[in-house]
Design a protein around this motif. Structure first.
Motif, mmCIF file in Angstrom:
data_model
loop_
_atom_site.group_PDB
_atom_site.id
_atom_site.type_symbol
_atom_site.label_atom_id
_atom_site.label_comp_id
_atom_site.label_asym_id
_atom_site.label_seq_id
_atom_site.Cartn_x
_atom_site.Cartn_y
_atom_site.Cartn_z
ATOM 1 N N HIS A 30 25.337 -62.889 75.192
ATOM 2 C CA HIS A 30 26.345 -62.560 76.210
ATOM 3 C C HIS A 30 26.896 -63.831 76.861
ATOM 4 O O HIS A 30 28.101 -63.908 77.133
ATOM 5 C CB HIS A 30 25.762 -61.617 77.272
ATOM 6 N N ARG A 31 26.053 -64.825 77.072
ATOM 7 C CA ARG A 31 26.536 -66.088 77.625
ATOM 8 C C ARG A 31 27.528 -66.745 76.664
ATOM 9 O O ARG A 31 28.579 -67.240 77.078
ATOM 10 C CB ARG A 31 25.371 -67.037 77.929
ATOM 11 N N GLU A 32 27.216 -66.717 75.366
ATOM 12 C CA GLU A 32 28.125 -67.299 74.368
ATOM 13 C C GLU A 32 29.415 -66.492 74.287
ATOM 14 O O GLU A 32 30.509 -67.050 74.168
ATOM 15 C CB GLU A 32 27.449 -67.378 73.002
ATOM 16 N N PHE A 33 29.312 -65.172 74.350
ATOM 17 C CA PHE A 33 30.501 -64.316 74.359
ATOM 18 C C PHE A 33 31.395 -64.703 75.535
ATOM 19 O O PHE A 33 32.596 -64.907 75.383
ATOM 20 C CB PHE A 33 30.079 -62.846 74.460
ATOM 21 N N ARG A 34 30.800 -64.811 76.726
ATOM 22 C CA ARG A 34 31.579 -65.155 77.921
ATOM 23 C C ARG A 34 32.196 -66.540 77.801
ATOM 24 O O ARG A 34 33.329 -66.765 78.229
ATOM 25 C CB ARG A 34 30.703 -65.083 79.172
ATOM 26 N N ARG A 35 31.461 -67.480 77.214
ATOM 27 C CA ARG A 35 31.986 -68.833 77.038
ATOM 28 C C ARG A 35 33.214 -68.805 76.138
ATOM 29 O O ARG A 35 34.248 -69.401 76.444
ATOM 30 C CB ARG A 35 30.917 -69.758 76.453
ATOM 31 N N GLN A 36 33.119 -68.103 75.005
ATOM 32 C CA GLN A 36 34.224 -68.081 74.057
ATOM 33 C C GLN A 36 35.383 -67.205 74.526
ATOM 34 O O GLN A 36 36.542 -67.504 74.266
ATOM 35 C CB GLN A 36 33.745 -67.633 72.680
ATOM 36 N N ALA A 37 35.087 -66.107 75.206
ATOM 37 C CA ALA A 37 36.151 -65.204 75.672
ATOM 38 C C ALA A 37 36.876 -65.779 76.887
ATOM 39 O O ALA A 37 38.079 -65.575 77.047
ATOM 40 C CB ALA A 37 35.579 -63.827 75.991
ATOM 41 N N GLY A 38 36.151 -66.479 77.742
ATOM 42 C CA GLY A 38 36.760 -67.133 78.902
ATOM 43 C C GLY A 38 37.610 -66.202 79.743
ATOM 44 O O GLY A 38 37.179 -65.117 80.139
ATOM 45 N N ALA A 96 33.585 -59.538 69.674
ATOM 46 C CA ALA A 96 32.534 -58.510 69.721
ATOM 47 C C ALA A 96 31.392 -58.830 68.765
ATOM 48 O O ALA A 96 30.235 -58.488 69.043
ATOM 49 C CB ALA A 96 33.119 -57.143 69.409
ATOM 50 N N THR A 97 31.679 -59.506 67.663
ATOM 51 C CA THR A 97 30.616 -59.845 66.708
ATOM 52 C C THR A 97 29.643 -60.869 67.271
ATOM 53 O O THR A 97 28.551 -61.043 66.726
ATOM 54 C CB THR A 97 31.182 -60.371 65.369
ATOM 55 N N LEU A 98 30.006 -61.535 68.357
ATOM 56 C CA LEU A 98 29.098 -62.495 68.993
ATOM 57 C C LEU A 98 27.960 -61.806 69.736
ATOM 58 O O LEU A 98 26.926 -62.415 69.996
ATOM 59 C CB LEU A 98 29.871 -63.374 69.987
#
Length: 120
Positions: A30-38, A96-98
């Motif tokens: 979820h942290r990586e998702f948030r980082r990439q989605a910004g 979403a795949t992240l």
């Protein structure tokens, strides 16, 4: 840009039995998702367990009535969500795949576009 709802679904009985390592894997994803989605994230949240839900439906007399709990009986329930602005569906799906829930055997991630009522 279009908006997409990402619904995170899973087996509630499994959530309570996850190991610390499984929880960390999910949190890290979820942290990586948030980082990439910004800034594409419009809103997000984790839902309380389904037993805390109240369903409002038309009652026998035609007026709204409430029932404790979710309306449907299902093994998988929605546990959280993200609302994203994305240029196209493929971009929302890639993000979403992240999420680790897309790789676990007891969960899944649904990506669905919102209807744009602003035109016309």
């Amino acid at each position: 840009m279009s908006q997409f709802m990402i619904l995170i679904q899973g087996d509630e009985s499994r959530w309570g039995t996850m190991t610390e390592a499984e929880r960390e894997e999910i949190d890290s994803a979820h942290r990586e998702f948030r980082r990439q989605a910004g800034d594409a994230i419009v809103a997000s949240g984790e839902l309380e367990r389904s037993a805390t839900a109240v369903t409002v439906r038309r009652g026998d007399n035609g007026e709204p009535t409430t029932v404790d709990g979710p309306f449907t009986e299902a093994k998988e329930v929605v546990g959280g969500f993200y609302l994203l602005d994305a240029p196209e569906r493929e971009a929302a799906v890639r993000l979403a795949t992240l999420l680790a829930e897309a790789r676990h055997d007891h969960s899944g991630v649904q990506v669905q576009p919102l209807v744009d009522h602003s035109a016309g």
